[in-house]
Design a protein around this motif. Structure first.
Motif, PDB file in Angstrom:
ATOM      1  N   PHE A 272      68.196  72.398  17.138  1.00 42.94           N
ATOM      2  CA  PHE A 272      68.655  71.140  16.543  1.00 42.94           C
ATOM      3  C   PHE A 272      67.871  69.957  17.092  1.00 42.94           C
ATOM      4  O   PHE A 272      67.337  69.134  16.343  1.00 42.94           O
ATOM      5  CB  PHE A 272      70.149  70.957  16.822  1.00 42.94           C
ATOM      6  N   THR A 273      67.765  69.863  18.417  1.00 50.43           N
ATOM      7  CA  THR A 273      67.097  68.713  19.004  1.00 50.43           C
ATOM      8  C   THR A 273      65.592  68.739  18.750  1.00 50.43           C
ATOM      9  O   THR A 273      64.967  67.696  18.565  1.00 50.43           O
ATOM     10  CB  THR A 273      67.376  68.642  20.511  1.00 50.43           C
ATOM     11  N   ARG A 274      64.990  69.937  18.729  1.00 48.31           N
ATOM     12  CA  ARG A 274      63.561  70.013  18.432  1.00 48.31           C
ATOM     13  C   ARG A 274      63.273  69.563  17.003  1.00 48.31           C
ATOM     14  O   ARG A 274      62.319  68.835  16.736  1.00 48.31           O
ATOM     15  CB  ARG A 274      63.056  71.434  18.656  1.00 48.31           C
ATOM     16  N   GLY A 275      64.124  70.000  16.056  1.00 45.12           N
ATOM     17  CA  GLY A 275      63.942  69.578  14.674  1.00 45.12           C
ATOM     18  C   GLY A 275      64.153  68.082  14.507  1.00 45.12           C
ATOM     19  O   GLY A 275      63.434  67.415  13.764  1.00 45.12           O
ATOM     20  N   LEU A 276      65.128  67.544  15.227  1.00 43.42           N
ATOM     21  CA  LEU A 276      65.395  66.112  15.162  1.00 43.42           C
ATOM     22  C   LEU A 276      64.233  65.313  15.710  1.00 43.42           C
ATOM     23  O   LEU A 276      63.801  64.304  15.127  1.00 43.42           O
ATOM     24  CB  LEU A 276      66.679  65.790  15.931  1.00 43.42           C
ATOM     25  N   ALA A 277      63.682  65.747  16.833  1.00 45.61           N
ATOM     26  CA  ALA A 277      62.553  65.044  17.431  1.00 45.61           C
ATOM     27  C   ALA A 277      61.337  65.094  16.518  1.00 45.61           C
ATOM     28  O   ALA A 277      60.596  64.115  16.398  1.00 45.61           O
ATOM     29  CB  ALA A 277      62.216  65.656  18.786  1.00 45.61           C
ATOM     30  N   ALA A 278      61.120  66.244  15.857  1.00 45.28           N
ATOM     31  CA  ALA A 278      59.988  66.354  14.935  1.00 45.28           C
ATOM     32  C   ALA A 278      60.139  65.367  13.783  1.00 45.28           C
ATOM     33  O   ALA A 278      59.173  64.718  13.367  1.00 45.28           O
ATOM     34  CB  ALA A 278      59.879  67.785  14.403  1.00 45.28           C
ATOM     35  N   PHE A 279      61.360  65.232  13.279  1.00 47.47           N
ATOM     36  CA  PHE A 279      61.585  64.286  12.185  1.00 47.47           C
ATOM     37  C   PHE A 279      61.347  62.851  12.646  1.00 47.47           C
ATOM     38  O   PHE A 279      60.705  62.057  11.962  1.00 47.47           O
ATOM     39  CB  PHE A 279      63.001  64.431  11.641  1.00 47.47           C
ATOM     40  N   MET A 280      61.880  62.526  13.819  1.00 48.00           N
ATOM     41  CA  MET A 280      61.773  61.152  14.312  1.00 48.00           C
ATOM     42  C   MET A 280      60.346  60.767  14.674  1.00 48.00           C
ATOM     43  O   MET A 280      60.038  59.592  14.852  1.00 48.00           O
ATOM     44  CB  MET A 280      62.694  60.964  15.519  1.00 48.00           C
ATOM     45  N   GLY A 281      59.466  61.753  14.782  1.00 43.32           N
ATOM     46  CA  GLY A 281      58.073  61.472  15.096  1.00 43.32           C
ATOM     47  C   GLY A 281      57.233  61.111  13.892  1.00 43.32           C
ATOM     48  O   GLY A 281      56.046  60.796  14.021  1.00 43.32           O
ATOM     49  N   GLN A 282      57.815  61.139  12.677  1.00 49.76           N
ATOM     50  CA  GLN A 282      57.060  60.807  11.474  1.00 49.76           C
ATOM     51  C   GLN A 282      56.730  59.319  11.428  1.00 49.76           C
ATOM     52  O   GLN A 282      57.483  58.488  11.940  1.00 49.76           O
ATOM     53  CB  GLN A 282      57.872  61.170  10.219  1.00 49.76           C
ATOM     54  N   PRO A 283      55.615  58.950  10.778  1.00 54.02           N
ATOM     55  CA  PRO A 283      55.287  57.524  10.619  1.00 54.02           C
ATOM     56  C   PRO A 283      56.373  56.799   9.821  1.00 54.02           C
ATOM     57  O   PRO A 283      56.929  57.349   8.867  1.00 54.02           O
ATOM     58  CB  PRO A 283      53.958  57.555   9.854  1.00 54.02           C
ATOM     59  N   ARG A 284      56.694  55.589  10.224  1.00 46.72           N
ATOM     60  CA  ARG A 284      57.668  54.719   9.549  1.00 46.72           C
ATOM     61  C   ARG A 284      59.016  55.402   9.358  1.00 46.72           C
ATOM     62  O   ARG A 284      59.685  55.242   8.325  1.00 46.72           O
ATOM     63  CB  ARG A 284      57.126  54.264   8.189  1.00 46.72           C
ATOM     64  N   VAL A 285      59.445  56.147  10.362  1.00 49.72           N
ATOM     65  CA  VAL A 285      60.701  56.874  10.217  1.00 49.72           C
ATOM     66  C   VAL A 285      61.885  55.921  10.065  1.00 49.72           C
ATOM     67  O   VAL A 285      62.860  56.225   9.375  1.00 49.72           O
ATOM     68  CB  VAL A 285      60.906  57.835  11.407  1.00 49.72           C
ATOM     69  N   GLY A 286      61.791  54.728  10.688  1.00 50.39           N
ATOM     70  CA  GLY A 286      62.860  53.753  10.541  1.00 50.39           C
ATOM     71  C   GLY A 286      63.025  53.286   9.104  1.00 50.39           C
ATOM     72  O   GLY A 286      64.148  53.123   8.603  1.00 50.39           O
ATOM     73  N   VAL A 287      61.908  53.100   8.412  1.00 52.23           N
ATOM     74  CA  VAL A 287      61.956  52.708   7.001  1.00 52.23           C
ATOM     75  C   VAL A 287      62.545  53.835   6.157  1.00 52.23           C
ATOM     76  O   VAL A 287      63.355  53.599   5.256  1.00 52.23           O
ATOM     77  CB  VAL A 287      60.546  52.337   6.497  1.00 52.23           C
ATOM     78  N   ILE A 288      62.156  55.078   6.465  1.00 55.44           N
ATOM     79  CA  ILE A 288      62.680  56.229   5.734  1.00 55.44           C
ATOM     80  C   ILE A 288      64.196  56.306   5.872  1.00 55.44           C
ATOM     81  O   ILE A 288      64.924  56.468   4.887  1.00 55.44           O
ATOM     82  CB  ILE A 288      62.028  57.530   6.234  1.00 55.44           C
ATOM     83  N   LEU A 289      64.691  56.175   7.100  1.00 50.86           N
ATOM     84  CA  LEU A 289      66.134  56.263   7.333  1.00 50.86           C
ATOM     85  C   LEU A 289      66.879  55.116   6.662  1.00 50.86           C
ATOM     86  O   LEU A 289      67.945  55.315   6.064  1.00 50.86           O
ATOM     87  CB  LEU A 289      66.417  56.291   8.831  1.00 50.86           C
ATOM     88  N   ALA A 290      66.323  53.900   6.740  1.00 52.42           N
ATOM     89  CA  ALA A 290      66.965  52.753   6.099  1.00 52.42           C
ATOM     90  C   ALA A 290      66.996  52.935   4.585  1.00 52.42           C
ATOM     91  O   ALA A 290      67.994  52.599   3.925  1.00 52.42           O
ATOM     92  CB  ALA A 290      66.221  51.464   6.460  1.00 52.42           C
ATOM     93  N   PHE A 291      65.934  53.477   4.023  1.00 53.85           N
ATOM     94  CA  PHE A 291      65.889  53.741   2.587  1.00 53.85           C
ATOM     95  C   PHE A 291      66.947  54.765   2.187  1.00 53.85           C
ATOM     96  O   PHE A 291      67.616  54.613   1.165  1.00 53.85           O
ATOM     97  CB  PHE A 291      64.492  54.235   2.211  1.00 53.85           C
ATOM     98  N   MET A 292      67.117  55.803   3.015  1.00 55.54           N
ATOM     99  CA  MET A 292      68.125  56.820   2.728  1.00 55.54           C
ATOM    100  C   MET A 292      69.534  56.231   2.789  1.00 55.54           C
ATOM    101  O   MET A 292      70.374  56.511   1.927  1.00 55.54           O
ATOM    102  CB  MET A 292      68.007  57.973   3.729  1.00 55.54           C
TER     103      MET A 292
END
Length: 472
Positions: A272-292
């Motif tokens: 779970f934590t490894r998958g979460l960290a991989a996701f959070m490492g994407q470029p502009r992840v804050g924009v992606i989450l805000a868009f979602m």
């Protein structure tokens, strides 16, 4: 190459059980998503209380927290069938309680159904990925959305219309029988999959069970406090403090997961934590989450108050079931297929603005209805046409959402990232729906429906900053 996790003897073609499992996934969703608010309206609940039925979606916000449990005990087929039987029992209890119970009792039952529904979703998605190899997954993926929407159509159309003929209790009893039938079919039809090895370390370190229990108890208490006073003296703070506290706790848990995956807290390291960290490492992840989070805000505000407004102007449950649950849902089914085809031909960047504007801008049709209602009576044909056109636009928005969300899921963590993104999206959906009744009561329907469009503006601004739009 065949999937080694699946027994060699297959009793039913993969396409058949893919369709039935995703039909079974959509069936309880619309019981909670659509029937609950209409039942509350029929029972004379205030607009604020009707809006608070969005709290029933909280398990969908949190389901990623216990998703790894299905990888720890038994196998996905057992989880899937067990969840369906439990759902059948919970819906049967709802059938017995309807008509003679308080809103609080019904709310607790709906929360129980939502918890089981979220677990059912986890089991179905996990089973699909485990029972099929990658080639078969790609082959049958096109069946998932139509089967899911067919269930939405059935519950929101014919079954909703039947409530005006045979009553709520009998409709819920029919729903329970349908779930029993689905579980029996899946017991016979689904190929067996390999059981997971029991791992207490994976179970407890994936996400602490005590904390999850605290979250779940927290929002059940929030429902009991809020909806037990669902008539005249309901106040926004009754929900607001507990609701935001629960979501804040989820944010803390996500932070713990990131720290663990970064290696600073190795004792909590997990898939779970490894998958979460991989996701959070994407470029502009804050924009992606805000868009979602903001993607369905306007739609959520609109949906929670749509039926109440239309019912005030002469729309019956039977006609609403036809307009929204049959013709409208058919339009919402065709639109994503059309949208997906156009995006595949010309790219997401070419169509994101037209489709998002179709999803959000058509909310203004209800603003027009509210204005017209002050001058003359609204005809059923006019109201029904607005429902169908708006739902077609929402379906085009769904095409954008599905394409974009798939681009944000890394191949090696596809299931975990999909669960995370859909959970994040449903947070905004839940919160906006919950406060919808308070806003409608304070502003009136005309201003409220204008606000449903204004609430979409932050999401549209974020489009200018989104990554992954140019991918093919």
């Amino acid at each position: 190459m065949p999937n080694e996790n699946v027994s060699r003897r297959r009793r039913t073609p993969s396409g058949v059980w893919t369709a039935t499992t995703y039909f079974a996934e959509g069936f309880p969703y619309n019981i909670v998503h659509k029937l609950a608010e209409i039942l509350f309206a029929d029972m004379g609940a205030s607009l604020a209380a009707i809006g608070l039925t969005s709290l029933f979606h909280l398990p969908l916000n949190f389901k990623f927290l216990w998703a790894s449990w299905a990888d720890t005990y038994g196998n996905k087929k057992q989880w899937l069938i067990g969840a369906e039987l439990a759902l059948a029992g919970a819906v049967a209890a709802l059938a017995l309680a309807t008509g003679s119970s308080s809103l609080t009792t019904l709310s607790v039952l709906f929360v129980g159904i939502a918890l089981l529904m979220a677990t059912h979703d986890i089991a179905i998605d996990g089973y699909y990925l485990e029972a099929l190899d990658e080639r078969a997954q790609a082959r049958w993926v096109g069946l998932k959305a139509p089967a899911y929407r067919a269930a939405l159509l059935l519950v929101g159309g014919p079954l909703l219309s039947l409530t005006g003929v045979i009553g709520w209790s009998w409709v819920f009893a029919l729903c329970a029988l349908a779930l029993v039938g689905l579980s029996g079919f899946h017991f016979v039809a689904l190929p067996g999959v390999r059981a997971q090895r029991l791992s207490f370390r994976a179970f407890w370190l994936g996400m602490p069970g005590a904390t999850i229990a605290l979250v779940l108890v927290g929002f059940v208490v929030a429902l009991r406090v809020s909806l037990s006073r669902a008539s005249s003296d309901l106040r926004l703070p009754d929900w607001f403090d507990v609701g935001w506290a629960s979501l804040g706790l989820v944010a803390v848990l996500l932070g713990v997961g990131l720290v663990a995956a970064s290696g600073k807290l190795r004792s909590l390291d997990s898939d779970f934590t490894r998958g979460l960290a991989a996701f959070m490492g994407q470029p502009r992840v804050g924009v992606i989450l805000a868009f979602m989070v903001t993607f369905r805000l306007g739609e959520s505000f609109l949906e929670k108050m749509r039926y109440v407004f239309l019912a005030e102007h002469g729309m019956t449950k039977a006609f609403y079931g036809i307009a929204q649950g049959t013709v409208g849902m058919s339009a919402a089914l065709v639109a994503p297929l059309l949208g997906g085809f156009l995006i595949s031909r010309h790219g997401l960047r070419a169509w994101i603005w037209p489709f998002v504007m179709a999803q959000n801008g058509l909310n203004l049709l209800y603003f027009g209805l509210a204005m017209a209602a002050g001058e003359a009576d609204l005809s059923l044909f006019t109201m029904g046409t607005v429902i169908v056109v708006e739902m077609f636009g929402a379906g085009l928005g769904t095409a954008v959402f599905m394409v974009f969300i798939m681009r944000c899921c890394m191949a090696e963590h596809r299931a975990a990232h999909m669960a995370l993104l859909t959970s994040v999206m449903s947070i905004g959906y839940t919160l906006s729906g919950t406060v919808s009744g308070f806003i409608a009561e304070a502003w009136g329907f005309q201003n409220y429906f204008l606000f449903t469009f204004v609430a979409t503006l932050p999401n549209m601004v974020l489009i200018f900053f989104l990554p992954k739009l140019r991918q093919t």
